[in-house]
Design a protein around this motif. Structure first.
Motif, PDB file in Angstrom:
ATOM      1  N   ALA A   1      -6.935  16.691 -15.346  1.00 15.41           N
ATOM      2  CA  ALA A   1      -6.602  16.294 -13.975  1.00 15.41           C
ATOM      3  C   ALA A   1      -6.328  14.800 -13.898  1.00 15.41           C
ATOM      4  N   GLN A   2      -7.081  13.991 -14.646  1.00 17.77           N
ATOM      5  CA  GLN A   2      -6.847  12.548 -14.637  1.00 17.77           C
ATOM      6  C   GLN A   2      -5.468  12.203 -15.198  1.00 17.77           C
ATOM      7  N   SER A   3      -5.028  12.947 -16.218  1.00 20.37           N
ATOM      8  CA  SER A   3      -3.686  12.717 -16.743  1.00 20.37           C
ATOM      9  C   SER A   3      -2.630  13.063 -15.701  1.00 20.37           C
ATOM     10  N   GLY A   4      -2.881  14.122 -14.930  1.00 18.72           N
ATOM     11  CA  GLY A   4      -1.964  14.463 -13.849  1.00 18.72           C
ATOM     12  C   GLY A   4      -1.918  13.385 -12.784  1.00 18.72           C
ATOM     13  N   ALA A   5      -3.078  12.840 -12.428  1.00 17.72           N
ATOM     14  CA  ALA A   5      -3.128  11.782 -11.430  1.00 17.72           C
ATOM     15  C   ALA A   5      -2.438  10.520 -11.927  1.00 17.72           C
ATOM     16  N   LEU A   6      -2.584  10.250 -13.213  1.00 19.81           N
ATOM     17  CA  LEU A   6      -1.911   9.090 -13.807  1.00 19.81           C
ATOM     18  C   LEU A   6      -0.394   9.236 -13.671  1.00 19.81           C
ATOM     19  N   ALA A   7       0.088  10.460 -13.853  1.00 17.72           N
ATOM     20  CA  ALA A   7       1.517  10.716 -13.663  1.00 17.72           C
ATOM     21  C   ALA A   7       1.914  10.583 -12.195  1.00 17.72           C
ATOM     22  N   CYS A   8       1.004  10.925 -11.283  1.00 19.08           N
ATOM     23  CA  CYS A   8       1.291  10.799  -9.854  1.00 19.08           C
ATOM     24  C   CYS A   8       1.656   9.363  -9.466  1.00 19.08           C
ATOM     25  N   VAL A   9       0.978   8.398 -10.073  1.00 20.00           N
ATOM     26  CA  VAL A   9       1.193   7.008  -9.670  1.00 20.00           C
ATOM     27  C   VAL A   9       2.196   6.291 -10.565  1.00 20.00           C
ATOM     28  N   SER A  10       2.866   7.033 -11.444  1.00 19.79           N
ATOM     29  CA  SER A  10       4.005   6.468 -12.163  1.00 19.79           C
ATOM     30  C   SER A  10       5.178   6.387 -11.184  1.00 19.79           C
ATOM     31  N   PRO A  11       6.192   5.597 -11.473  1.00 20.90           N
ATOM     32  CA  PRO A  11       7.346   5.520 -10.550  1.00 20.90           C
ATOM     33  C   PRO A  11       7.952   6.879 -10.251  1.00 20.90           C
ATOM     34  N   ASP A  12       8.161   7.714 -11.276  1.00 16.73           N
ATOM     35  CA  ASP A  12       8.731   9.043 -11.038  1.00 16.73           C
ATOM     36  C   ASP A  12       7.771   9.931 -10.256  1.00 16.73           C
ATOM     37  N   GLY A  13       6.476   9.785 -10.553  1.00 16.26           N
ATOM     38  CA  GLY A  13       5.487  10.592  -9.852  1.00 16.26           C
ATOM     39  C   GLY A  13       5.396  10.237  -8.384  1.00 16.26           C
ATOM     40  N   LEU A  14       5.388   8.942  -8.059  1.00 15.63           N
ATOM     41  CA  LEU A  14       5.332   8.519  -6.664  1.00 15.63           C
ATOM     42  C   LEU A  14       6.556   9.009  -5.893  1.00 15.63           C
ATOM     43  N   LYS A  15       7.716   8.956  -6.544  1.00 15.19           N
ATOM     44  CA  LYS A  15       8.929   9.461  -5.906  1.00 15.19           C
ATOM     45  C   LYS A  15       8.797  10.959  -5.621  1.00 15.19           C
ATOM     46  N   ALA A  16       8.258  11.695  -6.583  1.00 16.37           N
ATOM     47  CA  ALA A  16       8.137  13.145  -6.436  1.00 16.37           C
ATOM     48  C   ALA A  16       7.150  13.521  -5.331  1.00 16.37           C
ATOM     49  N   ILE A  17       5.999  12.836  -5.266  1.00 17.29           N
ATOM     50  CA  ILE A  17       5.020  13.216  -4.247  1.00 17.29           C
ATOM     51  C   ILE A  17       5.498  12.812  -2.852  1.00 17.29           C
ATOM     52  N   HIS A  18       6.288  11.745  -2.748  1.00 17.31           N
ATOM     53  CA  HIS A  18       6.848  11.401  -1.443  1.00 17.31           C
ATOM     54  C   HIS A  18       7.846  12.454  -0.977  1.00 17.31           C
ATOM     55  N   GLU A  19       8.540  13.079  -1.915  1.00 17.63           N
ATOM     56  CA  GLU A  19       9.450  14.167  -1.551  1.00 17.63           C
ATOM     57  C   GLU A  19       8.668  15.374  -1.032  1.00 17.63           C
ATOM     58  N   VAL A  20       7.546  15.679  -1.676  1.00 14.85           N
ATOM     59  CA  VAL A  20       6.709  16.796  -1.212  1.00 14.85           C
ATOM     60  C   VAL A  20       6.148  16.485   0.175  1.00 14.85           C
ATOM     61  N   ILE A  21       5.657  15.263   0.353  1.00 19.31           N
ATOM     62  CA  ILE A  21       5.125  14.858   1.656  1.00 19.31           C
ATOM     63  C   ILE A  21       6.213  14.954   2.722  1.00 19.31           C
ATOM     64  N   GLY A  22       7.424  14.530   2.378  1.00 16.82           N
ATOM     65  CA  GLY A  22       8.538  14.607   3.314  1.00 16.82           C
ATOM     66  C   GLY A  22       8.823  16.041   3.746  1.00 16.82           C
ATOM     67  N   PHE A  23       8.688  16.981   2.820  1.00 18.41           N
ATOM     68  CA  PHE A  23       8.897  18.403   3.132  1.00 18.41           C
ATOM     69  C   PHE A  23       7.886  18.870   4.179  1.00 18.41           C
ATOM     70  N   TYR A  24       6.611  18.539   3.966  1.00 21.45           N
ATOM     71  CA  TYR A  24       5.577  18.970   4.916  1.00 21.45           C
ATOM     72  C   TYR A  24       5.764  18.294   6.281  1.00 21.45           C
ATOM     73  N   LYS A  25       6.230  17.054   6.275  1.00 25.87           N
ATOM     74  CA  LYS A  25       6.453  16.367   7.548  1.00 25.87           C
ATOM     75  C   LYS A  25       7.607  17.007   8.319  1.00 25.87           C
ATOM     76  N   GLU A  26       8.606  17.512   7.607  1.00 23.45           N
ATOM     77  CA  GLU A  26       9.679  18.258   8.270  1.00 23.45           C
ATOM     78  C   GLU A  26       9.121  19.535   8.902  1.00 23.45           C
ATOM     79  N   ASN A  27       8.209  20.196   8.196  1.00 22.94           N
ATOM     80  CA  ASN A  27       7.542  21.365   8.781  1.00 22.94           C
ATOM     81  C   ASN A  27       6.821  20.985  10.072  1.00 22.94           C
ATOM     82  N   ALA A  28       6.118  19.856  10.028  1.00 21.68           N
ATOM     83  CA  ALA A  28       5.384  19.405  11.217  1.00 21.68           C
ATOM     84  C   ALA A  28       6.345  19.149  12.376  1.00 21.68           C
ATOM     85  N   ASP A  29       7.515  18.582  12.082  1.00 25.23           N
ATOM     86  CA  ASP A  29       8.513  18.342  13.138  1.00 25.23           C
ATOM     87  C   ASP A  29       8.949  19.662  13.786  1.00 25.23           C
TER      88      ASP A  29
END
Length: 491
Positions: free
Chosen positions: A380-408
């Motif tokens: 799990a720590q290796s996964g979290a490390l990938a989350c805060v890499s540049p590509d990982g941060l971009k990817a999680i912001h895309e997921v967050i954006g999807f859920y925010k569209e649902n909220a809209d």
């Protein structure tokens, strides 16, 4: 009943075939008659004989009296229980869950591939690791550069003298607190914010007083009750004695009037708030920090939804000057990267935070962590490390954006139906007002008539009565279908 017979000889039949206890056997099961002598009492009457009741064995250990204070079940298992009962009642119905805030979209591949790589490495001599540091694993520098996806966020945190590094702690410090003066050893990696809330309660002990937003995430109150910080539940006002409930309503912008809040040792505060979805402004958090300083209190700031903030509201309490002297922050990758099952979070305890006697809070929390926890999963720590890499941060912001569209979509639906709707903009939760109605009644009505699961607002505290929380964590097609059903029900 027992019978006393008239004087005569009787034969009583005893049949081995009537005993269920014996089960199947190869014995001759013919009825055998055996003459039994019966005492002559000269009369016949029926008398009641007490049935032999089996009493369960009990230990001599008394139940924790604090557990007995808890009211009914924890909110989310109760919602799940009612959902399961509904499915049994309507087995052919397509039930849609917008209730429990569990993520639904796949974890981005850049993150899962890092976990797969780490998992595969465990099957090699060079890549195997067992127990890690409880606060976040240390990795040999040579292996770190070889296996860490070369995350540039981490290079400045290498300790060349010891030839080791704590990559995830360093990466979290840089990614989320880069200009706020939070250092890597202020960060404690964990298996999630919810677990850390309970560890913090163990840290504070039973002798402290506690304040909580009303409504708020129920783990704050329930863990306080379990720790013995409260008195009995007061059914007339739906509150526990010895907890300060800070009223957060549409009328006060979901931020408490601190002039009416009594002094407590600990203040639990979540922004963006679960369940209301409201994010506190910089000016509001500045007042909260000053309130804590004036009262000598400690703020436990839950920032689990901080990346959902789309305006200039603070994403961390440490953006507020002086907060490091009065605040702890806990957060998680659960709602950012879909780690609700993977389990990885962190808590920040600054060195500047001191008890009344001057002892650092972080040292005691470190002791709690080392005593109660063996460290987060290395995968799990290796996964979290990938989350805060540049590509990982971009990817999680895309997921967050999807859920925010649902909220809209959910917000637009209830607004179109004439409801007062809150949240959604800076959080994955929509807070819908049903004035004058019981939250559980509305929950039941929606479930029964639309087969959609929501969450009753009263489960988050008395201030949630009359509201329902609708979660944006769902597949898009299900959100659209749920909203179609809402329009059908409330048109």
């Amino acid at each position: 009943m027992s019978a006393i017979h008239h004087p005569r000889h009787l034969s009583t039949s005893i049949s081995s075939s009537t005993s269920a206890f014996l089960g199947q056997n190869n014995f001759n099961t013919r009825t055998q008659s055996v003459p039994l002598p019966v005492r002559n009492n000269g009369s016949c009457k029926c008398v009641a004989t007490p049935s032999a009741e089996k009493t369960a064995y009990t230990t001599k250990v008394s139940r924790n009296a604090n557990m007995a204070k808890l009211q009914a079940g924890y909110l989310f298992p109760e919602v799940a229980r009612r959902k399961a009962a509904h499915i049994l009642k309507y087995p052919d119905a397509e039930v849609i869950s917008l209730g429990i805030g569990d993520t639904t979209e796949p974890i981005p591949e850049v993150i899962t591939s890092a976990m797969a790589k780490r998992s595969n490495a465990l099957s090699t001599v060079e890549g195997y690791s067992g127990y890690g540091a409880e606060q976040g694993e240390k990795v040999c520098l040579i292996l770190f550069y070889k296996n860490s996806c070369q995350n540039p966020l981490l290079y400045r945190h290498v300790d060349s003298s010891s030839r080791s590094v704590q990559p995830l702690r360093a990466a979290i410090a840089t990614a989320f607190y880069g200009h706020l003066g939070i250092e890597e050893d202020d960060i404690f990696v964990s298996d999630g914010a919810k677990s850390d809330i309970s560890r913090l309660q163990v840290l504070f002990g039973s002798g402290v007083t506690m304040a909580v937003q009303d409504p708020s995430y129920p783990a704050y109150v329930d863990s306080s009750v379990i720790m013995g910080q409260t008195k009995q539940f007061q059914k007339d006002i739906e509150k526990y004695a010895n907890i300060e409930y800070m009223s957060c309503t549409p009328e006060n912008g979901f931020f408490p009037d601190l002039s009416k809040v009594s002094r407590t040792d600990i203040i639990f505060f979540c922004s963006p708030n679960n369940p209301t979805g409201s994010a506190a402004s910089r000016e509001q958090l500045t007042r909260l920090v000053q309130f804590a300083k004036d009262n000598g209190s400690i703020i436990v700031y839950d920032s689990a939804y901080a990346l959902y903030i789309s305006d200039d509201n603070p994403r961390s309490i440490f953006e507020i000057p002086g907060a490091k002297e009065v605040a702890i922050e806990t957060s998680s990758f659960s709602k950012y990267a879909g780690f609700t099952g993977v389990r990885l979070g962190w808590t920040v305890v600054p060195k500047q935070l001191l008890y009344s006697d001057g002892f650092p809070v972080a040292k005691d929390f470190n002791r709690i962590v080392c005593t109660c926890f063996n460290g987060a999963s290395n995968i799990a720590q290796s996964g979290a490390l990938a989350c805060v890499s540049p590509d990982g941060l971009k990817a999680i912001h895309e997921v967050i954006g999807f859920y925010k569209e649902n909220a809209d979509i959910i917000m637009d639906t209830f607004n179109s139906l004439g409801f007062n709707v809150y949240g959604g903009k800076n959080a994955p939760y929509v807070w819908v007002h049903f004035p004058g109605r019981s939250s559980w009644d509305v929950f039941s009505e929606i479930l029964e008539k639309t087969h959609v699961v929501t969450t009753p607002g009263s489960g988050f505290g008395p201030g949630g009565e009359g509201f329902v929380r609708v979660s944006a964590f769902c597949h898009r097609s299900n959100v659209l279908e749920a909203c179609r059903r809402f329009k059908q029900l409330y048109k």
